[in-house]
Design a protein around this motif. Sequence first.
Motif, PDB file in Angstrom:
ATOM      1  N   LYS A   1       0.579  -1.266  -0.115  1.00 10.85           N
ATOM      2  CA  LYS A   1      -0.086   0.164   0.237  1.00 10.85           C
ATOM      3  C   LYS A   1       0.923   1.209  -0.132  1.00 10.85           C
ATOM      4  CE  LYS A   1      -3.758  -2.283   1.590  1.00 10.85           C
ATOM      5  NZ  LYS A   1      -4.927  -1.519   1.388  1.00 10.85           N
ATOM      6  N   MET A   2       2.295   1.027   0.805  1.00 13.01           N
ATOM      7  CA  MET A   2       2.907   2.714   0.439  1.00 13.01           C
ATOM      8  C   MET A   2       3.526   2.644  -0.373  1.00 13.01           C
ATOM      9  SD  MET A   2       4.695   2.383   4.491  1.00 13.01           S
ATOM     10  CE  MET A   2       4.669   0.539   4.608  1.00 13.01           C
ATOM     11  N   LYS A   3       4.100   1.697  -1.937  1.00 17.19           N
ATOM     12  CA  LYS A   3       4.103   1.176  -2.827  1.00 17.19           C
ATOM     13  C   LYS A   3       3.556   2.288  -3.808  1.00 17.19           C
ATOM     14  CE  LYS A   3       7.999  -1.692  -2.578  1.00 17.19           C
ATOM     15  NZ  LYS A   3       8.106  -3.868  -3.466  1.00 17.19           N
ATOM     16  N   ASP A   4       2.231   2.118  -3.481  1.00 15.85           N
ATOM     17  CA  ASP A   4       1.413   2.247  -4.800  1.00 15.85           C
ATOM     18  C   ASP A   4       1.355   3.858  -4.175  1.00 15.85           C
ATOM     19  OD1 ASP A   4       1.005  -0.596  -5.334  1.00 15.85           O
ATOM     20  OD2 ASP A   4      -1.187  -0.513  -3.690  1.00 15.85           O
ATOM     21  N   LEU A   5       1.587   4.002  -2.717  1.00 14.65           N
ATOM     22  CA  LEU A   5       0.948   5.705  -2.492  1.00 14.65           C
ATOM     23  C   LEU A   5       2.374   6.712  -3.008  1.00 14.65           C
ATOM     24  CD1 LEU A   5      -0.077   7.492  -1.586  1.00 14.65           C
ATOM     25  CD2 LEU A   5       0.371   7.724   0.797  1.00 14.65           C
ATOM     26  N   TYR A   6       3.294   6.105  -2.993  1.00 16.52           N
ATOM     27  CA  TYR A   6       4.625   6.287  -3.264  1.00 16.52           C
ATOM     28  C   TYR A   6       4.294   6.526  -5.101  1.00 16.52           C
ATOM     29  CZ  TYR A   6       9.233   7.581  -4.406  1.00 16.52           C
ATOM     30  OH  TYR A   6      10.402   7.808  -4.551  1.00 16.52           O
ATOM     31  N   ASN A   7       3.875   6.070  -5.358  1.00 13.68           N
ATOM     32  CA  ASN A   7       4.015   5.583  -6.873  1.00 13.68           C
ATOM     33  C   ASN A   7       3.189   6.056  -7.672  1.00 13.68           C
ATOM     34  OD1 ASN A   7       6.148   3.527  -7.466  1.00 13.68           O
ATOM     35  ND2 ASN A   7       4.375   2.122  -7.185  1.00 13.68           N
ATOM     36  N   ASP A   8       2.241   6.622  -6.961  1.00 16.60           N
ATOM     37  CA  ASP A   8       1.098   7.715  -7.311  1.00 16.60           C
ATOM     38  C   ASP A   8       1.616   9.567  -7.098  1.00 16.60           C
ATOM     39  OD1 ASP A   8      -1.910   8.310  -8.127  1.00 16.60           O
ATOM     40  OD2 ASP A   8      -1.647   9.181  -6.025  1.00 16.60           O
ATOM     41  N   LEU A   9       1.959   9.496  -6.443  1.00 10.69           N
ATOM     42  CA  LEU A   9       2.729  10.627  -5.563  1.00 10.69           C
ATOM     43  C   LEU A   9       4.248  10.767  -6.741  1.00 10.69           C
ATOM     44  CD1 LEU A   9       3.408  10.354  -1.967  1.00 10.69           C
ATOM     45  CD2 LEU A   9       1.417  12.152  -3.062  1.00 10.69           C
ATOM     46  N   CYS A  10       4.756  10.270  -7.088  1.00 10.50           N
ATOM     47  CA  CYS A  10       5.998  10.442  -8.166  1.00 10.50           C
ATOM     48  C   CYS A  10       5.494  10.292  -9.494  1.00 10.50           C
ATOM     49  CB  CYS A  10       6.470   8.947  -8.274  1.00 10.50           C
ATOM     50  SG  CYS A  10       7.387   8.961  -6.932  1.00 10.50           S
TER      51      CYS A  10
END
Length: 492
Positions: free
Chosen positions: A203-212
């Motif tokens: 979930k943290m990876k998904d959010l990070y990718n979205d922020l990027c």
Amino acid sequence: MAEQKVKSRYFIAKVNSFPSLKQAVQSGQWACADRATSPHPREILTQALSQGKVYLIFSVSNCHGWHGYAKMLNIPGEAAKRTEENVKISQNHKDVKTIKDSQNKSLSDSKESCLTVANSFTNTDPSPLNCEDSNSVKKLPEFYYFDIDWRLNYLEFGELCLNSKMTEELKCIENPGGNTICVNKCRNWQEVSIEVGESLCRKMKDLYNDLCKKRDEKKKREAELHVEPFYKETKILTVQETWMKIVTQVERDLGKVLLACPFGSQRYNLQTADSDTDMFIVYQARTRDILGFNPPKQTIKNHESEACDYTIHEVYRYCELLLSGDARCVECLFLHESTIVQSSPEWEKLSQGRNMFLNRECLDKYLRDAQGSKGTKFLQKWCKDHPEELILPAKMCKMLYVIVRLLQNARDIVQGTDLKVYREMESTERETLMTIRAGHVPVADAWKIIKELEQSIASKSEQVDSRSEETEKFLEDWLITLRHNNFMKPEK
């Protein structure tokens, strides 16, 4: 029998503040301290690391979320190299047994010193400090440092984190009672299952990718703003002179102009003396450029610094929008001849099939624009917030004017008539819109106009067909013919 190796184990690491988290990211180190009773965190982590990989999932206290995760590289107490700040903190923890007012400091200064030392590193459960007594304080705990490899954190995005609401469904076992609790309520150094740990990290990876992705899109938009503008006229020209100059520049630099026309109030014959001239141009890039090393720009828009507002679409992009039901592009096929600045014979052929594009996609686009967050929904909210207002202010009158215009055209579609883009001087539609624009319509009458149009549309909307394969084939054949004819045309 040797214990079975596990692939990974996950532990929660609580952080007191963002400065502490930032320090951990910069130093690549974290630490734990002994508890009042065994087993101590260093013992648990050492045992876990001997069996496989150990990951720490970080959460800053009182921020209601998850801020990243890191892999342990060695056991507590075996940090490869302590940072200068950590050495200072560690030295304070080892040597400070009492805080004495040796230089006649005030009691408040002593309290502040206690809190500074206690809060400098926060991933532990130290015994309470007695800061009321300026002459003595309990001994601070020993910290056992270890190196960590950060796999993900959000510090480049400020204080953003994965909100705890996104992890409420993840459960873990609370020891020693064995009760199931939400992962958001886990204690410092509490272990969670592999499934929960992997889910948190994912979930943290998904959010990070979205922020990027959003960051990159923002940078792209900002870069586009710094691109040299297409139309760089600095002189004050008449409207006709501006049209002639920009059309000439498009044909010189980009390709053949298929259509040049206004958009906005002039397109609809609803302009006032204060209305601007907004330009809309569809051009055909040279087929050789499309197939070669000079791909055309699909859309060019004016910079905010430019006095002239324009939108220029390459014909492929225009066709994409047309098929999607974009109202402004569909309207280009129904323009009044007085509003056309320039059009080509090819455009006339496309216009012959214009009624094919009055479909469900176009109707839905008109209704979304009219009834969405910038339409009736916003108007409803304003009326709710201003129940005492009987007359709409100028800004809301303009919004109402746009809403009604969109609904009028949506009604044209359900009635099966041509799209009336140009409102004739004596028409009822134009009179209604100009009255609204002048601010002469009470709130109650405004809603009455909207409801009548919506009811008229709803009664016949089911009769409107979706986009057909015939429509797509017609447009594709037209576009391919354009490309082919241009490619076969000899270069001058």
